[in-house]
Write an enzyme that holds these catalytic residues in place. Structure first.
Site, short mmCIF file in Angstrom:
data_model
loop_
_atom_site.label_atom_id
_atom_site.label_comp_id
_atom_site.label_asym_id
_atom_site.label_seq_id
_atom_site.Cartn_x
_atom_site.Cartn_y
_atom_site.Cartn_z
N ASP A 174 0.80 -1.18 -0.01
CA ASP A 174 0.02 0.03 -0.09
C ASP A 174 0.97 1.12 -0.07
O ASP A 174 1.99 1.17 -0.01
CB ASP A 174 -0.92 0.26 1.31
CG ASP A 174 -1.99 0.63 1.04
OD1 ASP A 174 -2.31 1.08 -0.18
OD2 ASP A 174 -3.05 0.93 2.02
N HIS A 175 0.31 2.40 0.04
CA HIS A 175 0.74 3.87 0.00
C HIS A 175 2.30 3.79 0.25
O HIS A 175 2.68 3.57 1.64
CB HIS A 175 0.00 4.47 0.88
CG HIS A 175 -1.37 5.01 0.47
ND1 HIS A 175 -1.53 5.92 -0.27
CD2 HIS A 175 -2.42 4.25 0.86
CE1 HIS A 175 -3.10 6.01 -0.48
NE2 HIS A 175 -3.43 4.92 0.09
N GLU A 235 -3.14 7.19 6.08
CA GLU A 235 -2.87 5.56 6.13
C GLU A 235 -1.48 5.35 6.56
O GLU A 235 -0.67 5.48 5.81
CB GLU A 235 -3.27 5.02 4.98
CG GLU A 235 -3.18 3.41 4.96
CD GLU A 235 -4.47 2.83 4.94
OE1 GLU A 235 -4.40 2.13 6.05
OE2 GLU A 235 -5.60 2.97 4.62
N HIS A 276 -9.47 8.05 3.73
CA HIS A 276 -9.13 6.98 4.55
C HIS A 276 -10.03 7.21 5.89
O HIS A 276 -10.10 8.27 6.38
CB HIS A 276 -7.66 6.90 4.72
CG HIS A 276 -6.99 6.59 3.73
ND1 HIS A 276 -5.82 7.34 3.19
CD2 HIS A 276 -7.10 5.53 2.70
CE1 HIS A 276 -5.50 7.10 2.03
NE2 HIS A 276 -6.02 5.85 1.71
N HIS A 301 -9.93 4.05 -3.30
CA HIS A 301 -9.01 3.92 -2.07
C HIS A 301 -10.03 4.39 -0.97
O HIS A 301 -11.28 5.17 -1.30
CB HIS A 301 -7.78 4.85 -1.93
CG HIS A 301 -6.70 4.30 -2.53
ND1 HIS A 301 -5.45 4.47 -2.27
CD2 HIS A 301 -6.49 3.08 -3.21
CE1 HIS A 301 -4.53 3.72 -2.61
NE2 HIS A 301 -5.09 2.96 -3.49
N ASN A 315 -9.85 -0.68 -1.47
CA ASN A 315 -9.22 -0.81 -0.41
C ASN A 315 -10.19 -0.74 0.88
O ASN A 315 -11.07 0.18 0.98
CB ASN A 315 -8.22 0.23 -0.09
CG ASN A 315 -7.20 0.23 -1.02
OD1 ASN A 315 -7.05 -0.72 -2.29
ND2 ASN A 315 -6.07 0.83 -1.04
N THR A 329 -10.37 0.46 7.59
CA THR A 329 -10.82 0.87 9.00
C THR A 329 -12.02 -0.13 9.46
O THR A 329 -12.10 -0.43 10.61
CB THR A 329 -11.38 2.36 8.77
OG1 THR A 329 -10.16 2.98 8.29
CG2 THR A 329 -11.61 2.79 10.16
#
Length: 372
Positions: free
Chosen positions: A121-122, A194, A239, A277, A299, A302
């Site tokens: 991821d990121h 994130e 996010h 996302h 994605n 949470t």
């Protein structure tokens, strides 16, 4: 991003049917086939951030139960946790943690009978050394096994000028293509944060939360000759989970981006491979609209963190004496069977799996595994 031919996706009774793949981690052309199957079948796969072998196993179990392929991904923080927060070299720990996690998935995935995409991821500019380390390890793994360690990596330079973002991504695509890997890029800012990557942009009217279709076209022109890539285009998504009205999704931005690319580059409809996302907290209608515009990956983090944690709290509340002493003060009996970590951790895995059941259904991927 070429459109697959009729030898790879065929029509049967008006429904797109893709050739079957071997179960386990998919990479290279098999990954591209999986992406195209999602889009042709108008469904998407959940991309689940994992932090431990427990969360990995829970995802694999849920995917097998739903007969759905799945994307397992790890952030830099998740990789560090997997490798052990006390590891003395922070960046090396993140690399080794991600390597250890990936090897666990490679070892276990085939037995669950579904196709699994492995993704990081990121990674902003400060985390490019993490990607560099993983590419080095990935080259070693490919030499050993004939396939890359990860299916794809994500580079998130969305806070930087568009030209710098795309040029850096091009440099990394040139490194990844020989390894049969794909790259995920981000255009426009996904609000929130994130694992330390992202921004606090969450307001419904913040223009940074909305990708411009011209930027998508620019990225396609520069990157498409280099190999396979996907685009995390921002359409108001963030996010985390926020109170109603604080986030205003505009999936039509995805449609406009597809239309512009199709017209400018003579591509088929929905030819761009798009990523959603910040999917936690979104409505089923918003998700399905995004999927209809070429989103193959959503994605989810949470919501699943909560689904994993909430049953543990319930278990502890129901067995309070076991978390205060090894011997029950009322009965004098040992409490080992109650505080055994396998008991409460299993409740966490079931909670995550039950939430994933819902997500597979909303995304429409249940029952559609390509695994033979």
């Amino acid at each position: 991003m070429p459109v697959l031919g009729t030898d790879e996706i065929r029509q049967e009774g008006g429904t797109a049917v893709s050739e079957k793949l071997r179960p386990g981690v998919v990479t290279g052309k098999d990954y591209e086939k999986l992406v195209q199957a999602c889009k042709a079948g108008n469904y998407a796969l959940p991309a689940v951030n994992v932090t431990s072998s427990s969360t990995v196993n829970a995802v694999l179990e849920a995917a097998a139960r739903n007969k759905s392929d799945v994307i397992i991904q790890v952030s830099n923080g998740g990789a560090a946790f997997f490798g052990g927060p006390a590891y003395p070299d922070g960046m090396k720990g993140k690399v080794l943690g991600a390597v250890s996690l990936a090897r666990h998935v490679h070892l276990m995935a085939e037995g669950y009978g579904v196709c699994v995409v492995l993704h990081t991821d990121h990674a902003n500019r400060g985390l490019l050394p993490w990607i560099d380390g993983l590419l080095e390890e990935g080259a070693k793994f490919r030499k050993e096994t004939g396939k890359p360690l990860y299916t794809s990596h994500m580079i998130d330079l969305s806070e930087e000028p568009i030209e710098e973002n795309i040029e850096t991504c091009a440099i990394y695509m040139e490194k990844m293509a020989p390894l049969d890997m794909s790259l995920e890029i981000e255009l426009g800012v996904t609000g929130g944060e994130e694992d330390g990557v992202g921004t606090e942009h969450t307001g419904a009217d913040n223009p940074k939360l909305y990708t411009q279709p011209e930027d998508v076209a620019l990225a396609y022109k520069r990157l498409s000759p280099l190999g396979h890539f996907s685009i995390a285009a921002s359409f108001g998504n963030v996010h985390g989970v926020y109170k109603p009205g604080n986030v205003k999704l505009r999936p039509v931005i995805l449609k406009d981006s597809q239309t512009l690319a199709s017209q400018r580059f003579a591509l088929a409809e929905n030819a761009l491979d798009l990523v959603f996302h910040g999917g936690s907290g979104s409505s089923a209608e918003e998700i399905r609209e995004a999927v209809s515009y070429g989103v193959f990956k959503m994605n989810v983090d949470t919501d699943l963190q909560y689904a994993y944690s909430e049953p543990v709290g319930a278990y502890v509340n129901a067995n309070q004496n076991a978390f205060k002493a090894q011997i029950d003060p009322e009965t004098g009996k040992p409490l080992k069977s109650a505080y055994d970590p396998r008991k409460w951790m299993r409740q966490a895995e079931k909670g995550l799996g039950e939430k994933l059941d819902e997500i597979f259904a909303v995304l429409g991927s249940n029952g559609k595994t390509l695994a033979s």
